[in-house]
Design an enzyme around this catalytic site. Structure first.
Site, mmCIF file in Angstrom:
data_model
loop_
_atom_site.group_PDB
_atom_site.id
_atom_site.type_symbol
_atom_site.label_atom_id
_atom_site.label_comp_id
_atom_site.label_asym_id
_atom_site.label_seq_id
_atom_site.Cartn_x
_atom_site.Cartn_y
_atom_site.Cartn_z
ATOM 1 N N SER A 92 10.210 53.489 14.875
ATOM 2 C CA SER A 92 11.543 52.911 14.692
ATOM 3 C C SER A 92 12.041 53.339 13.320
ATOM 4 O O SER A 92 12.040 54.525 13.003
ATOM 5 C CB SER A 92 11.487 51.387 14.841
ATOM 6 N N HIS A 117 13.686 54.013 18.391
ATOM 7 C CA HIS A 117 14.921 53.232 18.519
ATOM 8 C C HIS A 117 16.096 54.101 18.073
ATOM 9 O O HIS A 117 16.140 54.552 16.931
ATOM 10 C CB HIS A 117 14.848 51.971 17.669
ATOM 11 N N ASP A 147 7.969 45.732 18.249
ATOM 12 C CA ASP A 147 7.948 46.551 19.457
ATOM 13 C C ASP A 147 6.696 47.422 19.460
ATOM 14 O O ASP A 147 6.361 48.054 18.453
ATOM 15 C CB ASP A 147 9.212 47.419 19.510
#
Length: 876
Positions: free
Chosen positions: A26, A53, A145
């Site tokens: 991310s 992401h 995540d």
């Protein structure tokens, strides 16, 4: 970029799929990904699937950016794209990416259920599709995540690699995975490629996850020698106090092979030597063998049936209400225990408010670290995939990066370390959910545990097993209630006492499994705390005490129980709240007060204390028990100890009253008189304290109202800050990617500018660039021969500069080029007699707009002189 040589892999096919490594990142992930793939050489035979992401509204630039950092082919994934070795597939914006056999699946994001967690989606599909061959890697990023996805990979027998949080640009994702014990290997991003490649190249067993563990054990490989395996089991028993010899052999072998693969060890003898040299690895292997595969609402239909059918039936069986008791053995990190609590709360919502019911859940596990995480009640945001938004709102409190179990749900569950094989069971239970434990145990141990669960349950109590489990031969003890869902009811038959199956001998803080006659021993000899074999005479004496001696408990000077002999359930029960094994706290009503006085008196006087005909109500009967409290001294344990024995008289009918002999007991009368005097004194003191407390209560009530108002305001502010934080996090990730793209664009423009500057400097053509206001924009060094111009003159009008050429039409030609978009050519002469061919042309931008003028001057002096000689006839 680093390079290396690896053995050629076999051509992929249905039986030999291309190895796939999932990589999640991310914020700060672009730099980490570039460094990771810079260490992956060609010819590894592996396909990498990358999920980062991304801004869902912008075109993805991740593939071209990564392509510059690796020799592998990088492509943006598309639906049904086949997986090819030595390629990197990156997720498109606003999509979920999954593995489906030998192809990729690119899907629209599912309906909004909390934050999007595409890394978890990828890792779960990897675990489901590739089982023990799955590999997950988590790099820099904010949030959590990937944590649950790595757990799924690990539970399936795969390997998980995490960037060291201390070296990550953003430590959120790596730290979440490490704290959840979801990381097999933690290393720097530069070290991870070699570790991942080495692991993938090792041979693995076919199968996947819990399903492959549930299958019959594969034949042992040549490396799996029985003697070496037995030595590993013995090392585990000595180090942890738990005997795993009756776990399924295939499960033990596969988990050991997984640890061998992570350490790049080829033979079992090498791993045995590694265990002896690295004692910490024994703890890791033990946790591997615990197989903490769990999730919220696993097998959703089972929980729906419990809510809609089973619990209402239990409510109906208790028309006066009360507290139901449940046990969740092998609870791991607590998901199933909390799921049962949620289902119970929902079942209560569907019935009248009276009579009132409550549920006390005892959740236990052999893994103390798992119990600590379960007790904390903190879970990553990825549980939104398993828990509905309505349940998340009701039963959890969301913070920036996780969900926390709400207080009222947490109070329903008591977590405690407990070995179902070696520790005494809980009793008087209404529900036992023992799901997916038996499938990992040999049939012999299953046949011991099922009678123990029958003993623990109340008549008509409910046993819930895993979908892949059955009660086997225990059909005389359990009858199917919902057979397809493996939900059973206890038959009202006599239970086998647990001591007929296990002997619970206290050893330090753990219980040790001691085999009895008629059962296969777990070890060849039973060891005492000092390690000496128990003498046969001692074993016989212990059996006689258990069979004919009264129930008793041995407690230290604080009342903490250190040994239990016989069945004490009629006199002691675990208190509600946090697990407390203190005899004074566990004493039932009617016994608690008098036992406390006798306990303290016996310690103070060092003489026995006797309590005659103590009245204890248990369920629908009244028990009269004589209690003896005797001070004892244990040689190998410090401090004073007390032995409490219970000698029960015949139970009496509640309505019939007590025997006259008991009622007339002088000892009982004296005790009542003494208690009344103490009660009168206590009442007087309590009255004074009550008056003081009343005024304090009013002040506290006012203060509490203020605090509640402040708390509501803070909660509102916290929600706003959480939303703002999520927006800022998303924006920050987008800006990180955009900044990198812009930096690459600047680098390209700088290179182009350098190329242009070198081109202009290398030509012999004097060139002058003017902007739309006829001001100097750029010039080449050759222009100094035609005009007095310096670098400081950039931005000055051309009319302010002194020219060394005779070009009176210059201003008109420049204006004409700007206005008419025409190119004007002239031959002009300098003051020193040289000639130049000039060209005045418009300066056009990339979109065709005129934004200035370009003047070029090419020296043609020799041509002019030759032309003059030709005209005068002197040329040759």
């Amino acid at each position: 970029m680093s390079t290396g040589t690896f053995p050629q892999v076999e051509a992929p096919g249905p039986s030999n799929p291309v190895p796939v490594v999932g990589v999640g990142a991310s914020a700060g992930g672009l730099e980490a990904l570039e460094r990771f793939f810079n260490g992956v050489p060609r010819g590894s035979g592996i396909a990498f699937v990358v999920v980062q992401h991304l801004d869902p509204t912008r075109k993805g630039m991740l593939a071209p950016l990564l392509q510059r950092a690796t020799a592998l082919t990088v492509a943006e994934a598309a639906d049904s794209m086949p997986i090819v070795a030595d390629r990197v597939y990156v997720i498109p914006p606003n999509r979920d990416l999954e593995i489906d056999g030998q192809v990729l699946r690119v899907r629209e994001p599912t309906a909004e259920r909390g934050p999007r967690l595409p890394v978890d989606v990828l890792f779960r599909s990897l675990a489901q599709q590739r089982g023990p061959a799955s590999v997950g890697v988590v790099l820099s990023g904010m949030g959590s995540d990937g944590t649950l996805g790595l757990r799924a990979v690990k539970d399936a027998g795969g390997a998980t690699f995490v960037q060291d949080p201390l070296t990550a640009a953003f430590e959120g994702m790596p730290r979440s995975a490490v704290e959840a014990d979801a990381a097999d290997v933690v290393a720097t991003v530069d070290e991870l490629p070699a570790l991942v490649l080495a692991h993938v190249r090792r041979p693995i067993q076919p199968g996947s996850g819990e399903q492959y563990d549930a299958q019959p054990a594969p034949p042992p490989t040549a490396e799996v020698e029985s003697s070496e395996l037995a030595q590993i089991v013995e090392l585990l028993r000595v180090a942890t106090g738990h005997d795993v010899s009756l776990y399924k052999r295939g499960t033990i072998i596969r988990r050991i092979e997984r640890r061998m693969g992570l350490h790049q060890l080829a033979k079992l003898a090498d791993y045995l030597r590694y265990l002896r040299e690295h004692p910490a690895e024994l703890g890791r292997l033990h946790r591997e063998l615990m197989i903490g595969v769990t999730s919220f609402f696993r097998d959703a239909e089972v929980w729906t049936t419990l809510r809609d059918e089973v619990l209402p039936a239990l409510f109906a069986a208790h028309p006066d209400g009360g507290t139901l008791r449940a046990w969740v053995p092998a609870c791991s990190t607590g998901e199933e225990a909390y799921t049962l609590a949620m289902v119970f709360a929902e079942a209560l919502d569907r019935r009248p408010t009276t009579p009132r019911f409550s549920l006390r859940i005892f959740a236990t596990d052999i893994d103390e670290s798992a119990i600590e995480r379960a007790r904390a009640g903190i879970f990553p945001l990825g549980i939104a995939a398993d828990v509905s938004p309505e349940r998340l709102d009701r039963f959890f409190v969301r913070t920036e990066t996780r969900f926390e179990v709400s207080k009222h749900l947490r109070q329903m569950v008591v977590f405690a370390p407990h070995d179902i094989v070696g520790d005494p069971p809980f009793t008087r239970l209404d529900i036992v959910t023992c799901r997916n434990l038996l499938i990992y145990l040999e049939p012999e141990l299953q046949q011991r545990i099922l009678p123990l669960l029958h003993y623990a349950l109340q008549p008509s109590g409910v046993l819930v097993l895993g979908i892949a489990e059955t009660v086997g031969d225990a059909t005389e003890q359990f009858v199917p209630a919902f057979e397809r869902l493996r939900i059973y009811r206890r038959r009202d038959t006599a239970s086998v006492q647990p001591t007929r199956l296990f002997n619970y001998a206290h050893a330090g803080s753990r219980a040790t499994l001691v085999p009895l006659a008629g059962h296969t021993p777990v070890a060849s000899a039973v060891a005492t705390r000092e390690g000496h074999t128990v003498h046969l005479q001692h074993a016989v004496e212990r059996l006689l005490v258990q069979s004919y001696g009264p129930p008793a408990v041995l407690a230290d000077h604080l009342g903490n129980i250190v040994y239990v002999s016989g069945r004490t359930g009629n006199y002691l029960e675990p208190p509600t709240g946090r697990a407390n094994w203190n005899v004074l706290a566990m004493a039932r009503d009617g016994l608690r007060l008098v036992l406390g006085r006798a306990f303290r008196s016996a310690l103070a006087s060092q003489h026995e204390e006797h309590l005659d005909a103590v009245r204890i109500e248990v369920n629908d009967s009244v028990h009269l028990v004589d209690v003896t409290v005797r001070p004892v001294h244990v040689d190998d344990a410090p401090g004073d100890h007390v032995l409490v024995t219970f000698d029960e008289r015949e139970p009496i009918d509640v309505d019939a009253g007590e025997p006259s002999s008991v009622a007339a007991s002088s000892a009982g009368a004296d005790l009542v008189s003494e208690l009344n005097a103490e009660l009168e004194t206590a009442y007087t003191e309590l009255r004074a304290a009550y008056d003081d407390a009343q005024s304090t209560r009013e002040e506290l009530a006012s203060l509490n109202e203020e605090l509640q108002s402040t708390n509501e305001e803070l909660q509102s502010i916290n929600e706003e800050l959480t939303i703002s934080m999520e927006e800022m996090q998303s924006m920050n990730e987008e800006l990180q990617t955009l900044n990198r793209e812009l930096q690459d664009r600047v680098d390209e423009l700088t290179l182009a500018s350098d190329d242009m500057a070198n081109l202009l400097d290398s030509t012999q053509i004097a060139t002058l660039f003017l902007d739309a206001e006829v001001k100097v924009r750029r010039f080449t060094p050759r222009m100094s021969a035609l005009m007095n111009v310096l670098a400081s003159d950039i931005g000055r009008p051309i009319t302010d500069l002194a020219w060394r050429v005779r070009y009176p039409e210059l201003a008109d030609d420049v204006a004409a080029a700007l206005a008419a978009e025409a190119t004007i050519s002239r031959d002009i002469e300098t003051d020193d007699g040289r000639w130049f061919a000039s060209r005045v042309m418009p300066y056009r931008t990339h979109d065709g707009r005129i934004d200035g003028v370009v003047l070029t001057f090419t020296e043609v002096t020799e041509a002019k002189q030759l032309e003059a000689r030709l005209r005068t006839g002197t040329g040759t």
